[in-house]
Motif scaffolding. Structure first.
Motif, PDB file in Angstrom:
ATOM      1  N   ARG A   1      48.002  39.162  40.327  1.00 17.75           N
ATOM      2  CA  ARG A   1      47.198  38.119  39.690  1.00 17.75           C
ATOM      3  C   ARG A   1      46.041  37.729  40.594  1.00 17.75           C
ATOM      4  O   ARG A   1      46.156  37.746  41.817  1.00 17.75           O
TER       5      ARG A   1
ATOM      6  N   GLY B   1      42.857  34.753  41.252  1.00 19.45           N
ATOM      7  CA  GLY B   1      42.525  33.357  40.990  1.00 19.45           C
ATOM      8  C   GLY B   1      41.030  33.127  40.874  1.00 19.45           C
ATOM      9  O   GLY B   1      40.233  34.064  40.736  1.00 19.45           O
ATOM     10  N   TRP B   2      40.652  31.878  40.988  1.00 18.87           N
ATOM     11  CA  TRP B   2      39.244  31.507  40.796  1.00 18.87           C
ATOM     12  C   TRP B   2      38.350  32.054  41.902  1.00 18.87           C
ATOM     13  O   TRP B   2      37.172  32.330  41.672  1.00 18.87           O
ATOM     14  N   ARG B   3      38.907  32.219  43.107  1.00 15.91           N
ATOM     15  CA  ARG B   3      38.076  32.742  44.201  1.00 15.91           C
ATOM     16  C   ARG B   3      37.584  34.152  43.876  1.00 15.91           C
ATOM     17  O   ARG B   3      36.410  34.470  44.083  1.00 15.91           O
TER      18      ARG B   3
ATOM     19  N   ALA C   1      37.350  35.568  40.868  1.00 15.53           N
ATOM     20  CA  ALA C   1      36.448  35.533  39.712  1.00 15.53           C
ATOM     21  C   ALA C   1      35.061  35.033  40.122  1.00 15.53           C
ATOM     22  O   ALA C   1      34.031  35.589  39.708  1.00 15.53           O
ATOM     23  N   THR C   2      35.028  33.988  40.958  1.00 15.98           N
ATOM     24  CA  THR C   2      33.749  33.462  41.436  1.00 15.98           C
ATOM     25  C   THR C   2      33.019  34.493  42.282  1.00 15.98           C
ATOM     26  O   THR C   2      31.819  34.727  42.137  1.00 15.98           O
TER      27      THR C   2
ATOM     28  N   PHE D   1      34.147  35.448  49.073  1.00 18.49           N
ATOM     29  CA  PHE D   1      35.192  34.949  48.185  1.00 18.49           C
ATOM     30  C   PHE D   1      36.201  36.052  47.866  1.00 18.49           C
ATOM     31  O   PHE D   1      37.408  35.799  47.777  1.00 18.49           O
TER      32      PHE D   1
ATOM     33  N   SER E   1      40.115  35.921  48.820  1.00 16.17           N
ATOM     34  CA  SER E   1      41.143  36.083  47.800  1.00 16.17           C
ATOM     35  C   SER E   1      42.114  37.182  48.182  1.00 16.17           C
ATOM     36  O   SER E   1      43.333  37.026  48.096  1.00 16.17           O
TER      37      SER E   1
END
Length: 297
Positions: free
Chosen positions: A118, A120-122, A124-125, A286, A290
């Motif tokens: 999975r 996270g936002w890191r 995706a950013t 990022f 991640s």
């Protein structure tokens, strides 16, 4: 191995990242065909690793085992070097190194598809920022770029894919055969990488002659400074640092490569391209953070 202090660990990773940032510069300075310089990088790296294992018996543990796994690792690394050294010829050391560091996104994508990891936002950013930076660097005027330059961009992204597969295979075989010391594994894989690139050099019809003393010095720098000392410094310090700091320190490599390209080879970029580099570096940070969190957690 003695546990280093946080400051010493950070300095080790920083030093390793700076040493790795010179790899594309040394490759360009050899003035030799891409495959030939890659072959000698592995030859000198292999000799350095062999000398290290001869001097430090504790690093030889497992060096006779799992050579088949190291062949696959070496094959992926040979593909990485083959693509990357050609990208350096077409788009320069700085931008080719930046593109190679997109491996963090491809490595994560492989993990999501293959191992159901999975993100996270890191991540995706970081991916969004990096893609935006990539478009500002190359996409805005893609149709008007020279064919060789466009090929260099493609080769840089193929480098990232090969680099991701190299890291994935290296990590996987080290997990399965944890008794093998990293130095022994690197000796094995570097040996196979040298064999593959040497065979490719023969097929391409390139000479193995080293034309000048300056070329020899650059090749030794590639093999000793980048292939051996840089990676050993990073692997010694990285396990003892927070994920965020690791990501920030590793970002020194592509950023420094762009700087050396500007100072040594006169790389010139417009304001949009500089913005693109900035976005790509933040995105890679990022992505590295991640990836580090998943590995450490």
């Amino acid at each position: 191995m003695t546990t280093p202090s946080p400051l010493k660990a950070a300095l080790l990773v920083l030093a390793g990242a700076i040493m790795l940032s010179f790899a594309a510069i040394f490759a360009r300075l050899t003035g030799m065909p891409p495959t030939t310089s890659g072959f000698y990088r592995m030859v000198f790296g292999c000799l350095a690793f062999a000398g290290l294992l001869a001097l430090r018996p504790e690093m030889r543990v497992g060096w006779r085992d799992n050579w088949a796994g190291s062949f696959l690792i070496g094959a992926f690394f040979a593909a990485d070097i083959w693509f990357w050294h050609r990208a350096i010829e077409y788009i320069g050391p700085g931008l080719s190194t930046l593109l190679a560091n997109f491996q963090v996104f491809l490595l994560t994508a492989i993990g999501v598809i293959w191992m159901r990891e999975r993100v996270g936002w890191r991540f995706a950013t970081g991916l969004g920022l990096a893609m935006g930076g990539l478009w500002l660097l190359f996409g805005r005027d893609w149709a008007n770029l020279p064919p060789d330059y466009r090929m260099g961009v493609i080769l840089g992204l193929l480098t990232a894919l090969a680099y991701a597969l190299y890291l994935l295979s290296l990590r996987g075989f080290q997990i399965r055969h944890g008794h093998i010391r990293p130095e022994a594994r690197l000796l094995q894989s570097t040996f196979f990488c040298a064999l593959i690139l040497g065979a490719a050099n023969l097929v391409e019809g390139n000479s193995f002659d080293i034309p000048t003393w300056n070329a020899l010095a650059a090749l030794i720098g590639l093999g000793l400074v980048c292939q051996v000392l840089g990676w050993l410094s990073i692997t010694r310090g990285m396990p003892f640092l927070p994920a965020g700091l690791v990501g920030l320190l590793l970002l020194i490599q592509p950023a420094s490569s762009v700087l050396w390209d500007y100072l040594i080879f006169g790389l010139r970029l417009d304001a949009w391209q500089l913005t693109g580099i900035g976005l790509a570096l933040v995105g890679i940070y990022f992505g590295l953070r991640s990836a580090s969190r998943r590995k450490l957690g």
